[in-house]
Design a protein around this motif. Structure first.
Motif, PDB file in Angstrom:
ATOM      1  N   GLY A 177      12.051  10.322  82.079  1.00 49.39           N
ATOM      2  CA  GLY A 177      13.059  11.294  81.609  1.00 49.39           C
ATOM      3  C   GLY A 177      13.801  11.894  82.804  1.00 49.39           C
ATOM      4  N   HIS A 178      14.432  13.063  82.592  1.00 48.15           N
ATOM      5  CA  HIS A 178      15.203  13.721  83.634  1.00 48.15           C
ATOM      6  C   HIS A 178      14.983  15.207  83.598  1.00 48.15           C
ATOM      7  CE1 HIS A 178      17.396   9.886  83.322  1.00 48.15           C
ATOM      8  NE2 HIS A 178      17.788  10.127  84.590  1.00 48.15           N
ATOM      9  N   VAL A 179      15.101  15.793  84.751  1.00 52.39           N
ATOM     10  CA  VAL A 179      15.094  17.252  84.868  1.00 52.39           C
ATOM     11  C   VAL A 179      16.501  17.680  85.304  1.00 52.39           C
ATOM     12  CG1 VAL A 179      14.167  19.238  86.074  1.00 52.39           C
ATOM     13  CG2 VAL A 179      12.650  17.359  85.407  1.00 52.39           C
ATOM     14  N   ALA A 180      17.170  18.475  84.493  1.00 54.48           N
ATOM     15  CA  ALA A 180      18.539  18.977  84.807  1.00 54.48           C
ATOM     16  C   ALA A 180      18.419  20.415  85.286  1.00 54.48           C
ATOM     17  CB  ALA A 180      19.440  18.893  83.577  1.00 54.48           C
ATOM     18  N   LEU A 181      18.710  20.621  86.588  1.00 53.64           N
ATOM     19  CA  LEU A 181      18.572  21.935  87.211  1.00 53.64           C
ATOM     20  C   LEU A 181      19.988  22.470  87.542  1.00 53.64           C
ATOM     21  CD1 LEU A 181      16.809  24.178  88.473  1.00 53.64           C
ATOM     22  CD2 LEU A 181      16.863  22.856  90.591  1.00 53.64           C
ATOM     23  N   GLU A 182      20.351  23.597  86.951  1.00 56.76           N
ATOM     24  CA  GLU A 182      21.656  24.223  87.237  1.00 56.76           C
ATOM     25  C   GLU A 182      21.440  25.458  88.100  1.00 56.76           C
ATOM     26  OE1 GLU A 182      24.262  25.057  84.037  1.00 56.76           O
ATOM     27  OE2 GLU A 182      23.924  23.112  83.034  1.00 56.76           O
ATOM     28  N   LEU A 183      22.114  25.477  89.267  1.00 55.71           N
ATOM     29  CA  LEU A 183      22.049  26.613  90.177  1.00 55.71           C
ATOM     30  C   LEU A 183      23.404  27.336  90.173  1.00 55.71           C
ATOM     31  CD1 LEU A 183      20.197  24.999  93.213  1.00 55.71           C
ATOM     32  CD2 LEU A 183      19.233  26.395  91.388  1.00 55.71           C
ATOM     33  N   SER A 184      23.360  28.648  90.203  1.00 51.63           N
ATOM     34  CA  SER A 184      24.601  29.454  90.262  1.00 51.63           C
ATOM     35  C   SER A 184      25.133  29.477  91.705  1.00 51.63           C
ATOM     36  CB  SER A 184      24.330  30.878  89.799  1.00 51.63           C
ATOM     37  OG  SER A 184      25.471  31.674  89.968  1.00 51.63           O
ATOM     38  N   LEU A 185      26.457  29.301  91.831  1.00 50.98           N
ATOM     39  CA  LEU A 185      27.109  29.335  93.152  1.00 50.98           C
ATOM     40  C   LEU A 185      27.653  30.711  93.491  1.00 50.98           C
ATOM     41  CD1 LEU A 185      29.099  25.976  92.983  1.00 50.98           C
ATOM     42  CD2 LEU A 185      26.896  26.405  94.070  1.00 50.98           C
ATOM     43  N   GLU A 186      27.398  31.688  92.685  1.00 50.45           N
ATOM     44  CA  GLU A 186      27.974  33.027  92.900  1.00 50.45           C
ATOM     45  C   GLU A 186      27.475  33.636  94.198  1.00 50.45           C
ATOM     46  OE1 GLU A 186      28.251  37.340  90.569  1.00 50.45           O
ATOM     47  OE2 GLU A 186      27.247  35.623  89.652  1.00 50.45           O
ATOM     48  N   GLU A 187      26.162  33.533  94.447  1.00 45.08           N
ATOM     49  CA  GLU A 187      25.615  34.141  95.655  1.00 45.08           C
ATOM     50  C   GLU A 187      26.150  33.429  96.898  1.00 45.08           C
ATOM     51  OE1 GLU A 187      23.610  37.091  97.580  1.00 45.08           O
ATOM     52  OE2 GLU A 187      23.880  36.823  95.409  1.00 45.08           O
ATOM     53  N   GLN A 188      26.261  32.107  96.794  1.00 49.35           N
ATOM     54  CA  GLN A 188      26.812  31.358  97.931  1.00 49.35           C
ATOM     55  C   GLN A 188      28.256  31.758  98.189  1.00 49.35           C
ATOM     56  OE1 GLN A 188      26.643  27.133  97.448  1.00 49.35           O
ATOM     57  NE2 GLN A 188      27.724  26.710  99.367  1.00 49.35           N
ATOM     58  N   THR A 189      29.022  31.943  97.112  1.00 51.55           N
ATOM     59  CA  THR A 189      30.429  32.344  97.268  1.00 51.55           C
ATOM     60  C   THR A 189      30.525  33.705  97.937  1.00 51.55           C
ATOM     61  OG1 THR A 189      31.017  31.051  95.291  1.00 51.55           O
ATOM     62  CG2 THR A 189      32.590  32.727  96.056  1.00 51.55           C
ATOM     63  N   LYS A 190      29.610  34.617  97.530  1.00 53.53           N
ATOM     64  CA  LYS A 190      29.619  35.935  98.165  1.00 53.53           C
ATOM     65  C   LYS A 190      29.324  35.834  99.653  1.00 53.53           C
ATOM     66  CE  LYS A 190      28.288  38.639  94.094  1.00 53.53           C
ATOM     67  NZ  LYS A 190      27.242  39.523  93.518  1.00 53.53           N
ATOM     68  N   LEU A 191      28.376  34.986  99.988  1.00 50.87           N
ATOM     69  CA  LEU A 191      28.044  34.827 101.398  1.00 50.87           C
ATOM     70  C   LEU A 191      29.227  34.244 102.185  1.00 50.87           C
ATOM     71  CD1 LEU A 191      24.357  33.501 101.170  1.00 50.87           C
ATOM     72  CD2 LEU A 191      25.120  35.743 101.965  1.00 50.87           C
TER      73      LEU A 191
END
Length: 657
Positions: A155-169
């Protein structure tokens, strides 16, 4: 403006490299930091996805959804994790935590490779989950080498990470980088301004000093700063200004000296000219006096000895000599009157042929006597000019042409050009070289007469032409080819036909009878008085003569009646003038008797004074015909009131050049 321009240029030169370097360094720094942040975020996403895939292998293999859901919920506790989805190999979702924002592609669940997607501020990592391969104990292995098989996809594991913190940095990094850049630029600007002032101020002072020198302030100097890079330039500008100032002072001194010298020479020339004029006037007066008496004596002898052939021939020779001398005196008189400004032009509209006919009648005999062809081509054109002055110009031009032509002829004709009539005099004489075509209009200048033969005149004819032409504003043109002849052209404005006024009544309508007329003669020269008495007595006049007005008044009182006409010399004894004598005699008699003034003086101030008196004026030596004509006019109006003072009359044939 100069200060601002130089300072701006210096600041641009100083700041431009700093701005470029700061911008490049900031850009490189920010790019590196953003790239590092993005790489760290991606590596963390890979690590989380691999860890979830390893932990989810047993649950996918066993189909244990509860353990898979617990795993998904545990992953949500990690920072930046927005959603976790675990699906089997058929694409069925077995566990989910969070709200996924990225929809998986249709064929993604069958892919055995790791996939990544960025959308909507999130980063999706799709990590495949494969079954682990177990090793078999070699004891139970039959020794055959087994062929490796690819791991089975669970099967597959779909991992979604938010880019908001990276954008702030990233934004924080950009803000910090820009702040550091601004601080660096501000520091660089302050440093550039201070350095620019130190460099631009001497340049501005140099520029201002050069500008002041250019405006003529040659005393301007630049302050020299010892040890400055511009010291040599500052000293050079000062040396240049000092040399320019010295050169200007030397030039002004030379100009002042030359001006003073020219002024002195001008004063000397003016004094010499005045002395010459006085000498010519005095010599002319002293010579005219005996010539005047001689002419009257000769005319009297001609009447008395007219029957004697030899005496008549001698008297004719004497008259010719007297006429030649008179012509020379008249030329000097014309120059004096023109210089004095006593000749007033009287313009009118008239046909040019009236003047041309006079020229033809006057010079045809002379040309025939010289063996020359003389032709005057008449014109029906009308012109606007002074007839008497125009005729005098043409007389001088034609006389000059005939005198200088040895063979061939002289032609007088007209050409109309653009409202101007060009009256031209052509001759076949020796011509005039270009170097002398201006000199011939000077006084006493003659070509081909080094011996100063008086039969060729005084060299005043063309000088008189030039002065009268200037008075009338009639340009004189000259074309001449040495050895072939010359052409003088006088340009006169054209006029409307028939625009001239009526002619005055001719003088010959006045009766020519002097019998019994009493004429008073006032002159301090005895020979002139004696000659005048003889001439008037031959005309049957009663003559009263005296050398002063007092003597004349005594004779008039003894006679009991006043004269009908008064003839007075201009210069009398004791500094008296004929003007004062005529005025005193008129006051004594109580009436304005007609008066004729005779003078041998050619000084300009004397001529102006005589013409302003309003008296009829004759110049010595007097021609009997002219005297007779004026006497006829004066006696004809003896009972009429005199003309007001200051309105000079012009007697025919004399008061024109």
């Amino acid at each position: 403006m100069i200060w601002r321009g130089i300072r701006s240029q210096v600041l641009v030169v100083a700041l431009a490299p700093a701005i470029v370097v700061a911008t490049l360094l900031t850009g490189v720094f920010l790019y590196g930091r953003v790239t590092d942040l993005s790489g760290a975020h991606q590596q963390r996403a890979y690590a989380l996805a691999r860890q979830l895939a390893a932990n989810a292998e047993f649950g996918l293999f066993a189909g244990n959804q509860a353990s898979l859901q617990m795993l998904a919920n545990a992953a949500m506790r990690e920072p930046d994790v927005a959603a976790v989805t675990i699906i089997d190999r058929d694409g069925e979702v077995l566990a989910r935590a969070g709200v996924p924002a990225i929809e998986l592609p249709a064929a993604a669940e069958r892919s055995a490779q790791r996939l990544e997607f960025d959308r909507g501020g999130r980063h999706l990592v799709l990590q495949p989950v494969a079954a682990s391969e177990l090793s078999v104990d070699p004891l139970f292995d039959d020794g055959a080498q087994a062929k490796p098989r690819p791991p089975a996809l669970l099967g597959h594991v779909a991992l979604e990470l938010s880019l908001e913190e990276q954008t702030k940095l990233e934004r924080s990094l950009v803000a910090v980088g820009l702040l550091v850049t601004a601080i660096g630029l501000l520091f660089g600007s302050v440093l550039a301004v201070r350095l620019g002032r130190g460099v631009s101020r001497p340049l501005v002072e140099l520029s201002q000093a050069v500008d002041r020198v250019g405006r003529g302030e040659l005393a301007a100097r630049v302050a020299v700063v010892r040890g400055s890079p511009l010291q040599g330039l500052e000293e050079g500008v000062n040396r240049m200004a000092a040399r320019l100032e010295q050169a200007r002072d030397d030039l002004e001194r030379r100009i002042a000296e030359a001006t003073a010298e020219l002024r002195l020479k001008k004063e000397e020339a003016e004094q010499a000219n005045v002395a010459k004029s006085r000498f010519v006037a005095a010599a002319s007066h002293d010579l005219r006096q005996p010539m005047h008496a001689l002419g009257l004596f000769v005319d009297s002898l001609r009447d008395d000895l007219g029957g004697q052939v030899r005496a008549r021939r001698l008297l004719d020779g004497m008259r010719s000599s007297i006429d030649a001398m008179t012509a020379m005196f008249d030329a000097l008189l014309d120059i004096s009157r023109l210089d004095a400004g006593v000749i007033v032009e009287k313009r009118s509209d008239f046909p040019v042929q009236t003047v041309l006919r006079q020229i033809e009648v006057m010079f045809t005999p002379l040309a025939l006597e010289r063996g020359l062809r003389f032709s005057v081509v008449l014109s029906n054109a009308w012109i606007r000019s002074d007839p008497a002055l125009l005729e005098r110009i043409l007389q001088n031009l034609v006389s000059n042409a005939i005198n200088h032509t040895r063979s061939g002829g002289v032609l007088v004709g007209c050409r109309r050009r653009c409202g101007v009539l060009s009256i031209q005099v052509w001759d076949t004489g020796p011509g005039i070289a270009a170097a002398h075509q201006q000199d011939i209009f000077q006084e006493f200048f003659q070509l081909g007469n080094p011996e100063r033969d008086r039969s060729k005149g005084l060299g005043l004819g063309l000088a008189i032409v030039d002065r009268i032409a200037r008075l009338l504003s009639h340009p004189v043109r000259l074309r001449s080819v040495p050895g072939h002849g010359s052409m003088f052209a006088l340009e006169v404005p054209c006029a409307e036909r028939g625009a001239g006024g009526a002619e005055s009544a001719p003088a010959d309508r006045i009766p020519d009878d002097f019998a019994g007329a009493c004429v008073a003669v006032l002159d301090d020269d005895a020979p002139s008085v004696e000659a005048m008495e003889g001439l008037l007595e031959r005309w049957k006049c009663v003559v009263i003569s005296a050398s002063s007005e007092a003597d004349l008044l005594r004779q008039i009182e003894a006679r009991g009646s006043g004269p009908d006409l008064l003839i007075s010399d201009y210069r009398l004894r004791g500094g008296r003038t004929g003007l004062l004598a005529v005025e005193r005699i008129r006051q004594a008699l109580g009436r304005q008797i007609p008066a004729i003034l005779i003078t041998g003086d050619t000084a300009p101030d004397r001529l102006i004074e005589a013409h302003a008196s309003g008296l009829e004026l004759l110049h010595k030596p007097v021609a009997p015909g002219k005297l007779r004509q004026l006497m006829r006019i004066g006696l004809a109006r003896r009972d009429a009131p005199s003309q007001p003072q200051g309105e000079a009359r012009v007697q025919p044939g004399d008061d024109r050049c």
